[in-house]
Design an enzyme around this catalytic site. Sequence first.
Site, short mmCIF file in Angstrom:
data_model
loop_
_atom_site.label_atom_id
_atom_site.label_comp_id
_atom_site.label_asym_id
_atom_site.label_seq_id
_atom_site.Cartn_x
_atom_site.Cartn_y
_atom_site.Cartn_z
NE ARG A 1 9.83 -5.33 5.47
CZ ARG A 1 8.56 -5.20 5.11
NH1 ARG A 1 8.25 -5.02 3.86
NH2 ARG A 1 7.62 -5.26 6.01
CE LYS B 1 -2.35 -0.87 3.81
NZ LYS B 1 -1.79 -2.17 4.24
NE ARG C 1 6.77 -0.58 10.88
CZ ARG C 1 5.78 -0.60 10.01
NH1 ARG C 1 5.95 -0.08 8.82
NH2 ARG C 1 4.63 -1.11 10.34
NE ARG D 1 1.62 -4.75 11.38
CZ ARG D 1 2.56 -4.47 10.47
NH1 ARG D 1 3.65 -5.20 10.40
NH2 ARG D 1 2.41 -3.49 9.64
NE ARG E 1 -4.23 -1.30 10.11
CZ ARG E 1 -3.16 -0.71 9.58
NH1 ARG E 1 -3.22 0.53 9.19
NH2 ARG E 1 -2.04 -1.39 9.43
P1 AMP Z 1 0.83 0.47 9.18
O1 AMP Z 1 2.09 1.22 8.99
O2 AMP Z 1 -0.31 1.03 8.37
O3 AMP Z 1 0.98 -1.01 8.97
O4 AMP Z 1 0.39 0.67 10.70
C1 AMP Z 1 1.23 0.26 11.76
C2 AMP Z 1 0.43 0.13 13.04
O5 AMP Z 1 -0.15 1.40 13.37
C3 AMP Z 1 -0.75 -0.82 12.97
O6 AMP Z 1 -0.37 -2.17 13.18
C4 AMP Z 1 -1.63 -0.28 14.09
O7 AMP Z 1 -1.12 -0.63 15.37
C5 AMP Z 1 -1.45 1.22 13.93
N1 AMP Z 1 -2.43 1.77 12.97
C6 AMP Z 1 -2.18 2.34 11.75
N2 AMP Z 1 -3.30 2.73 11.15
C7 AMP Z 1 -4.32 2.41 12.00
C8 AMP Z 1 -5.72 2.52 11.95
N3 AMP Z 1 -6.35 3.05 10.88
N4 AMP Z 1 -6.44 2.07 13.02
C9 AMP Z 1 -5.84 1.53 14.10
N5 AMP Z 1 -4.52 1.37 14.20
C10 AMP Z 1 -3.75 1.80 13.17
#
Ligand code: AMP
Length: 199
Positions: A127, A13, A136, A147, A88
Amino acid sequence: MRLILLGPPGAGKGTQAKVLMAAHDIPQLSTGDMLRAAVKAETPVGLKAKDIMARGDLVPDAVVNQIVADRIDMADCARGFILDGFPRTVAQAEALDSLLAERGLALDAVVELQVDEEALAARVENRAAESGGEVRADDTVEALRHRLKVYREQTAPLIDHYRATGKLVSVDGMQAIDDVSAQIADILASEGSQAQVAG
Ligand code: AMP
């Protein structure tokens, strides 16, 4: 142009958001990036989100909804934006629906990146190996598996939510990055011309 990129963690994404950002000159709104910045800056939101994120769980809807509402009102979003990692949950999608309706705005498309979960786990393993362990907090195989589970349970229902609006388009995210980008560009171009025909 207002877009949502939907798909499990690791589907690409962020990569596709950057391609679209350059092509359409609109910002990428990544709630993950915004939350990581908040964690780093140790803001109240960051302190609340830190452990939740490290576990691979979702930060509460109210927190991310507010972050997105504030961000969408910034001047650089006037011509559109690409939502990457938001919504999400169904509650977040409903909050976004009202947020846009209140502002008289509509989504142009919701692009779903479809991927093979086993291949995703392998990508994350590579990675981790390549970076010599400097990854990370949530970029480990265990956190990724969690996740993915969270995605299946809480985010995948959004596919039906957006299919019902007629805005959902699905793309094979396992193709080469350039091929995924080209397919998205084709879909958006044909949707744009249809919208013009429709007036
Ligand atoms: P991402 O970089 O989009 O994979 O997000 C990393 C982490 O941030 C996720 O695993 C969640 O813990 C938190 N996070 C990001 N976007 C959201 C969202 N829309 N709702 C809830 N948690 C989020």
